[in-house]
Design an enzyme around this catalytic site. Structure first.
Site, PDB file in Angstrom:
ATOM      1  N   SER A  63       0.791  -1.240   0.000  1.00  0.00           N
ATOM      2  CA  SER A  63       0.000   0.000   0.000  1.00  0.00           C
ATOM      3  C   SER A  63       0.818   1.282   0.000  1.00  0.00           C
ATOM      4  CB  SER A  63      -0.963   0.006   1.190  1.00  0.00           C
ATOM      5  OG  SER A  63      -2.060  -0.843   0.933  1.00  0.00           O
ATOM      6  N   LYS A  66       0.017   3.871  -2.591  1.00  0.00           N
ATOM      7  CA  LYS A  66      -1.010   4.906  -2.456  1.00  0.00           C
ATOM      8  C   LYS A  66      -0.422   6.307  -2.297  1.00  0.00           C
ATOM      9  CE  LYS A  66      -4.242   1.481  -0.848  1.00  0.00           C
ATOM     10  NZ  LYS A  66      -4.644   0.649   0.287  1.00  0.00           N
ATOM     11  N   SER A 118      -6.272   3.550   4.207  1.00  0.00           N
ATOM     12  CA  SER A 118      -5.716   2.653   3.179  1.00  0.00           C
ATOM     13  C   SER A 118      -6.798   1.967   2.364  1.00  0.00           C
ATOM     14  CB  SER A 118      -4.797   1.604   3.823  1.00  0.00           C
ATOM     15  OG  SER A 118      -3.879   1.109   2.892  1.00  0.00           O
TER      16      SER A 118
END
Length: 386
Positions: A63, A66, A118
């Protein structure tokens, strides 16, 4: 001694970082011993690498992807846009902010759900809104990362970091990405948000940052962070922190557990803050190279170890070099000359000499003297004839 004074109106100092020293290498026994497979500590103001372990190795970011999705959307979208959630976004697997089909959400709110909680569903909604599809977004994002930020070892296949064998980057690229993103105030604010009320069509709650050094186990100087995990990537962590004049970015990749990732991050933050400082060279500072004086038109920064002496000097080619006590180049900046025809006339007589090659000025003075004497002789002869 002749002195050519070069002020910022005549010389332009280009703040170009020529190269950075990697202070922390793995063969130094005094450095932290890490569990993470790859890691880096970068000073955000100067971009200098203070420590690295396998920082150029291709890894899965999970993640931490992101961070790229968020800064790209901020710079290429309108935060007030209303985004309609479709079924593909709604059904995205993994961590979510529980968006519903047909729900209207602003791009800004999606970015908050993306970075704070997230949300993978928020990532897909952002991608489709910005580029029309996840596939087109990945292509656009990769071009942006390479052409705008300058990342050379990154390829992202999606906006959220769910596993794809071609979805890879490096600790160094992630540090550079975070450094770039933190210059944007909107990103910086969301990246450092600890908690945020969330009112959605199917989910009213409070979002809490997943980064434990911001909230659960606070590290006083931490200003932002992003966590990541997929089995193939292990635990990944990006952290920013500021203490006095030192701005640190720490990235750790492929830790086996959260405890290891956070322990490594704390070690690296402690290492950076205990051993380094960033110093500014103020605007209008003066440096000499032979007869030439260079005056800086702006503030410039460099990072060095706190227990070492630093030498700052300008070479005859106008290159400002900052070296440590061993002669290792820490950073450098290049002064560039603007031609005399593009500048204003010097403000004092001494500076006139800077416009002529050596020896020419004395010849001009002699010519003026000869012309003056010839004129005087002519005047006296003519007066006698009259």
């Amino acid at each position: 001694m002749k002195k050519l004074s070069v002020v910022s109106a005549i010389f332009i100092m280009i703040n170009t970082f020529i190269g950075s020293s990697v202070f922390g290498k793995m063969d130094d026994p005094t450095l932290p011993i890490l569990s993470s497979e790859a890691a880096i500590v970068m000073e955000a103001t100067t971009g200098e690498v203070l420590y690295e372990k396998n920082a150029q190795s291709q890894m899965y970011p999970a993640s931490l992807t992101k961070i790229a999705t968020a800064i790209y959307a901020i710079e290429n979208g309108n935060l007030n846009d209303s985004v309609t959630i479709n079924e593909k976004a709604r059904n995205t697997e993994g961590t979510r902010v529980y968006l519903e089909v047909g729900e209207q959400v602003t791009l800004e709110k999606l970015l908050q759900g993306l970075l704070i909680n997230s949300g993978n569903d928020a990532g897909v909604a952002i991608a489709e809104h910005i580029s029309g599809s996840v596939e087109l977004f990945a292509s656009d994002l990769n071009s942006y990362l390479k052409d705008v930020i300058g990342l050379q070892n990154t390829n992202f296949e999606n906006p959220h970091g769910l596993f794809d064998p071609q979805h890879m980057t490096t600790a160094e690229d992630l540090a550079e990405l975070t450094r770039y993103a933190m210059k944007n105030e909107e990103f910086k604010e969301i990246f450092g948000t600890k908690e945020l009320p969330w009112k959605g069509e199917s989910w009213d709650t409070t979002l809490y940052t997943h980064h434990k050094l911001l909230r659960e186990k606070p590290y006083e100087d931490v200003t932002g962070g992003k966590t990541g995990y997929v089995p193939e990537a292990g635990v990944t962590l990006a952290t920013t922190a500021k203490r006095e004049n030192l701005n640190l970015i720490v990235v750790t990749l492929k830790s086996e557990t959260e405890a290891e990732a956070y322990a490594d991050t704390v070690q690296l933050l402690d290492f950076g803050f205990a051993n380094f400082e960033t110093v500014s060279i103020p605007k209008e500072s003066s440096f000499f190279a032979g007869d030439v004086e260079y005056i800086t038109p702006g503030d410039f920064f460099y990072t060095h170890q706190t227990d070492e002496q630093v030498t700052i000097a300008v070479k005859e080619d106008g290159l400002l070099r900052i070296t440590d006590q061993d002669g290792t180049l820490l950073s450098s900046y290049q002064f560039h000359v603007v031609s005399a025809s593009e500048t204003n006339r010097p403000s004092n007589p001494e500076d006139v000499r800077s416009f002529f090659p050596p020896g020419i000025l004395s010849s001009i003075y002699l010519l003026i003297l000869v012309v003056g004497l010839s004129g005087l002789v002519y005047y006296r002869v003519r007066k006698k004839r009259i």
